[in-house]
Design an enzyme around this catalytic site. Structure first.
Site, PDB file in Angstrom:
ATOM      1  N   HIS A 127      -5.325  -1.875   7.647  1.00 10.98           N
ATOM      2  CA  HIS A 127      -4.402  -2.992   7.893  1.00 10.98           C
ATOM      3  C   HIS A 127      -4.066  -2.967   9.397  1.00 10.98           C
ATOM      4  O   HIS A 127      -4.074  -1.897  10.015  1.00 10.98           O
ATOM      5  CB  HIS A 127      -3.141  -2.746   7.066  1.00 10.98           C
ATOM      6  CG  HIS A 127      -2.158  -3.869   7.039  1.00 10.98           C
ATOM      7  ND1 HIS A 127      -1.260  -4.089   8.056  1.00 10.98           N
ATOM      8  CD2 HIS A 127      -1.915  -4.819   6.117  1.00 10.98           C
ATOM      9  CE1 HIS A 127      -0.512  -5.134   7.752  1.00 10.98           C
ATOM     10  NE2 HIS A 127      -0.886  -5.604   6.578  1.00 10.98           N
ATOM     11  N   ASP A 204      -1.715   6.089   5.132  1.00  8.04           N
ATOM     12  CA  ASP A 204      -1.071   4.805   4.886  1.00  8.04           C
ATOM     13  C   ASP A 204      -1.079   4.603   3.371  1.00  8.04           C
ATOM     14  O   ASP A 204      -2.107   4.276   2.778  1.00  8.04           O
ATOM     15  CB  ASP A 204      -1.847   3.686   5.607  1.00  8.04           C
ATOM     16  CG  ASP A 204      -1.305   2.297   5.256  1.00  8.04           C
ATOM     17  OD1 ASP A 204      -0.503   2.191   4.304  1.00  8.04           O
ATOM     18  OD2 ASP A 204      -1.709   1.323   5.923  1.00  8.04           O
ATOM     19  N   GLN A 207      -0.409   0.722  -0.304  1.00  9.48           N
ATOM     20  CA  GLN A 207      -0.968   0.231  -1.573  1.00  9.48           C
ATOM     21  C   GLN A 207      -1.099   1.350  -2.599  1.00  9.48           C
ATOM     22  O   GLN A 207      -1.305   1.082  -3.783  1.00  9.48           O
ATOM     23  CB  GLN A 207      -2.347  -0.418  -1.339  1.00  9.48           C
ATOM     24  CG  GLN A 207      -2.331  -1.617  -0.432  1.00  9.48           C
ATOM     25  CD  GLN A 207      -1.548  -2.794  -1.003  1.00  9.48           C
ATOM     26  OE1 GLN A 207      -1.360  -2.912  -2.213  1.00  9.48           O
ATOM     27  NE2 GLN A 207      -1.076  -3.668  -0.137  1.00  9.48           N
ATOM     28  N   LYS A 230       6.454  -3.143  -2.090  1.00 10.71           N
ATOM     29  CA  LYS A 230       5.173  -3.192  -2.822  1.00 10.71           C
ATOM     30  C   LYS A 230       5.249  -2.337  -4.079  1.00 10.71           C
ATOM     31  O   LYS A 230       4.274  -2.182  -4.797  1.00 10.71           O
ATOM     32  CB  LYS A 230       4.032  -2.709  -1.924  1.00 10.71           C
ATOM     33  CG  LYS A 230       3.787  -3.645  -0.726  1.00 10.71           C
ATOM     34  CD  LYS A 230       2.614  -3.155   0.067  1.00 10.71           C
ATOM     35  CE  LYS A 230       2.560  -3.737   1.462  1.00 10.71           C
ATOM     36  NZ  LYS A 230       2.193  -5.147   1.495  1.00 10.71           N
ATOM     37  N   CYS A 368      -4.482  -9.373   7.081  1.00  9.41           N
ATOM     38  CA  CYS A 368      -4.175  -8.445   8.200  1.00  9.41           C
ATOM     39  C   CYS A 368      -5.223  -7.347   8.326  1.00  9.41           C
ATOM     40  O   CYS A 368      -4.896  -6.199   8.671  1.00  9.41           O
ATOM     41  CB  CYS A 368      -2.779  -7.831   8.056  1.00  9.41           C
ATOM     42  SG  CYS A 368      -1.482  -9.031   8.230  1.00  9.41           S
TER      43      CYS A 368
HETATM   44  N1  7TS Z   1      -0.759  -0.927   5.182  1.00  7.27           N
HETATM   45  C1  7TS Z   1      -1.291  -1.523   4.100  1.00  7.27           C
HETATM   46  C2  7TS Z   1      -2.451  -0.890   3.412  1.00  7.27           C
HETATM   47  C3  7TS Z   1      -0.738  -2.709   3.624  1.00  7.27           C
HETATM   48  O1  7TS Z   1      -1.257  -3.285   2.556  1.00  7.27           O
HETATM   49  C4  7TS Z   1       0.360  -3.277   4.301  1.00  7.27           C
HETATM   50  C5  7TS Z   1       0.923  -4.604   3.890  1.00  7.27           C
HETATM   51  C6  7TS Z   1       0.897  -2.593   5.387  1.00  7.27           C
HETATM   52  C7  7TS Z   1       0.319  -1.432   5.812  1.00  7.27           C
HETATM   53  C8  7TS Z   1       2.120  -3.066   6.086  1.00  7.27           C
HETATM   54  O2  7TS Z   1       3.225  -2.950   5.232  1.00  7.27           O
HETATM   55  P1  7TS Z   1       4.657  -3.527   5.644  1.00  7.27           P
HETATM   56  O3  7TS Z   1       5.467  -3.368   4.401  1.00  7.27           O
HETATM   57  O4  7TS Z   1       5.150  -2.727   6.768  1.00  7.27           O
HETATM   58  O5  7TS Z   1       4.416  -4.957   6.010  1.00  7.27           O
HETATM   59  N2  7TS Z   1       0.010  -5.469   3.259  1.00  7.27           N
HETATM   60  C9  7TS Z   1       0.144  -6.774   3.046  1.00  7.27           C
HETATM   61  C10 7TS Z   1      -0.829  -7.544   2.404  1.00  7.27           C
HETATM   62  O6  7TS Z   1      -1.872  -7.113   1.935  1.00  7.27           O
HETATM   63  N3  7TS Z   1      -0.417  -8.839   2.371  1.00  7.27           N
HETATM   64  O7  7TS Z   1       0.771  -8.898   2.961  1.00  7.27           O
HETATM   65  C11 7TS Z   1       1.153  -7.640   3.383  1.00  7.27           C
END
Ligand code: 7TS
Length: 411
Positions: A127, A204, A207, A230, A368
């Site tokens: 990401h 990370d 997910q 999530k 992303c």
């Molecule tokens: N890493 C992964 C694997 C992610 O899926 C996401 C967010 C992030 C980092 C960033 O997370 P945040 O909570 O700091 O924003 N993924 C997604 C997505 O797949 N669609 O919208 C956000």
């Protein structure tokens, strides 16, 4: 293994009021869980309860509300510690999400320890949150960012990874489960190999946290970052786990209240972990409510979660792959409940809009992960991502809706 029935999924669904609505005249089918999952009533109640009864700033307060707010905040830290089985509660830092956790490590550790000639290793399926913070710190320090290539199934090869590791590698930062493809990376093995050459590893887990039992002691990662929103929790709160001895070596990330021991104009001493990394008033209400999300997940259990999500994934693979022009993107052997795809001759944005008109929420675009899309020579996909409250019937409705849309396009 326990017997999983539709009745139990229906019981779970009842706890999510948002699911019980029509969108564009059709019952909502929510398949955008990889972006943000929905929150059960217990989480909403915890938020309301906090604002109705306990709202006050935490720490250093001697009045009752401040004490209650502090107790609630710290109770979540304990719940997170147990959820990921960290050795100590002080190893849990509250952030606003995965993104902030990774930036914190890149700046507080990377900026301090990386030097010219050092290397940071990431995968080709990261990401942007796990790319850009490393690009920034590499620019600041003269270190080099290296990428483990992804193959056409959306997997990395452990041999290729091993060949990229060297004494120059100081940090490996890898996504456990890809948000765009659902690929589950061989992270435990990657950590072992990185440690063998003395590199530190950030996982990370954005997910992974909602789908996979995470045990940081077993994994032996140096850091793990994930997000509340999530995993059935509120937005605006995330967790950074770090091993005590690593966190203690790191510089503060931001300066301000709470992260200090003593301040004078001559100089400042810093607080102990985790407070050293929690400058300013944190997102108290959402941290408090995150505990309810963890309790919800513990109650459902990872066994049920896996069973339900794999059932949805298998059903999806069975019926979606037969649709005229269906092109799956990412076909890893180890895969979480994400189906990314394209349909020949129909743009992904059109598909997303036409599905929304039928009450079905999916995500379209690059998710992303632009470098990953470049690898597949596409500009985006349609992504259906499942959660524990989704049903096989919803996957069938999704397939019917897609078939119908594709037929209209083919006319
Ligand atoms: N890493 C992964 C694997 C992610 O899926 C996401 C967010 C992030 C980092 C960033 O997370 P945040 O909570 O700091 O924003 N993924 C997604 C997505 O797949 N669609 O919208 C956000």
């Amino acid at each position: 293994m326990s017997v999983i029935t539709d009745i139990s999924v229906n019981e779970i669904r009842k706890q999510f009021p948002i699911l019980n609505q029509d969108v564009n005249g059709k019952p909502l089918v929510y398949f955008d869980n990889a972006a943000t999952s929905q929150t059960p009533q217990v989480v909403i109640d915890a938020l309301v309860n906090y604002y109705q009864k306990d709202n006050a700033n935490i720490h250093r307060g001697i009045h009752t509300l401040a004490e209650r707010a502090t107790t609630g905040f710290e109770a979540t830290r304990k719940a997170v510690q147990q959820f990921i089985n960290s050795n100590e509660v002080e190893e849990i830092i509250f952030t606003k999400g995965t993104t902030e956790g990774i930036n914190l490590v890149a700046q507080a550790y990377g900026r301090k320890f990386l030097q010219e000639g050092d290397e940071v290793l990431i995968t080709g399926m990261e990401h942007h949150s796990n790319i850009v913070p490393w690009q920034i710190v590499c620019q600041q320090t003269g270190a080099k960012l290296k990428v483990i290539p992804v193959d056409n199934n959306g997997e990395i090869s452990i041999e290729e990874y091993e060949s990229l590791l060297s004494e120059r590698t100081k940090i490996v930062s890898a996504v456990y489960i890809s948000n765009s493809l659902g690929t589950i990376n061989p992270v435990p093995q990657m950590i072992e190999l990185a440690h063998a050459i003395g590199a530190k590893v950030l996982v990370d887990g954005a997910q992974a946290a909602p789908h996979h039992k995470l045990d940081v002691q077993k994994l032996n990662c140096d850091w793990l970052a994930f997000s509340g929103h999530k995993m059935y929790g509120p937005t605006g709160v995330g967790i950074l786990y770090g091993k005590r001895q690593v966190l203690e070596k790191m510089d503060p990330y931001q300066g301000g209240g709470e992260m200090i021991k003593e301040v004078s104009f001559a100089g400042t001493s810093y607080n102990d972990i985790p407070y050293k990394f929690e400058a300013g008033t944190p997102n108290i209400a959402d941290v408090v409510a995150l505990k309810a999300a963890i309790e919800f997940m513990n109650e459902v259990g990872f066994e049920f979660l896996h069973h339900q999500e794999q059932a949805l994934l298998n059903k999806g693979r069975d019926i979606l792959f037969d649709i005229d022009g269906f092109q799956p993107i990412g076909n890893a052997k180890e895969k979480a409940s994400v189906i990314s795809f394209l349909i020949d001759g129909v743009h992904s944005f059109d598909l997303g809009m036409l599905l929304d008109a039928k009450g079905i929420a999916v995500r379209t675009g690059h998710h992303c992960t632009q470098p990953l899309m470049d690898h597949f020579k596409i500009d985006g996909t349609v992504r259906a991502s499942f959660a524990v409250y989704n049903t096989v019937e919803e996957v069938e409705q999704f397939a019917e809706a897609l078939t119908d849309i594709v037929k209209k396009f083919r006319k």
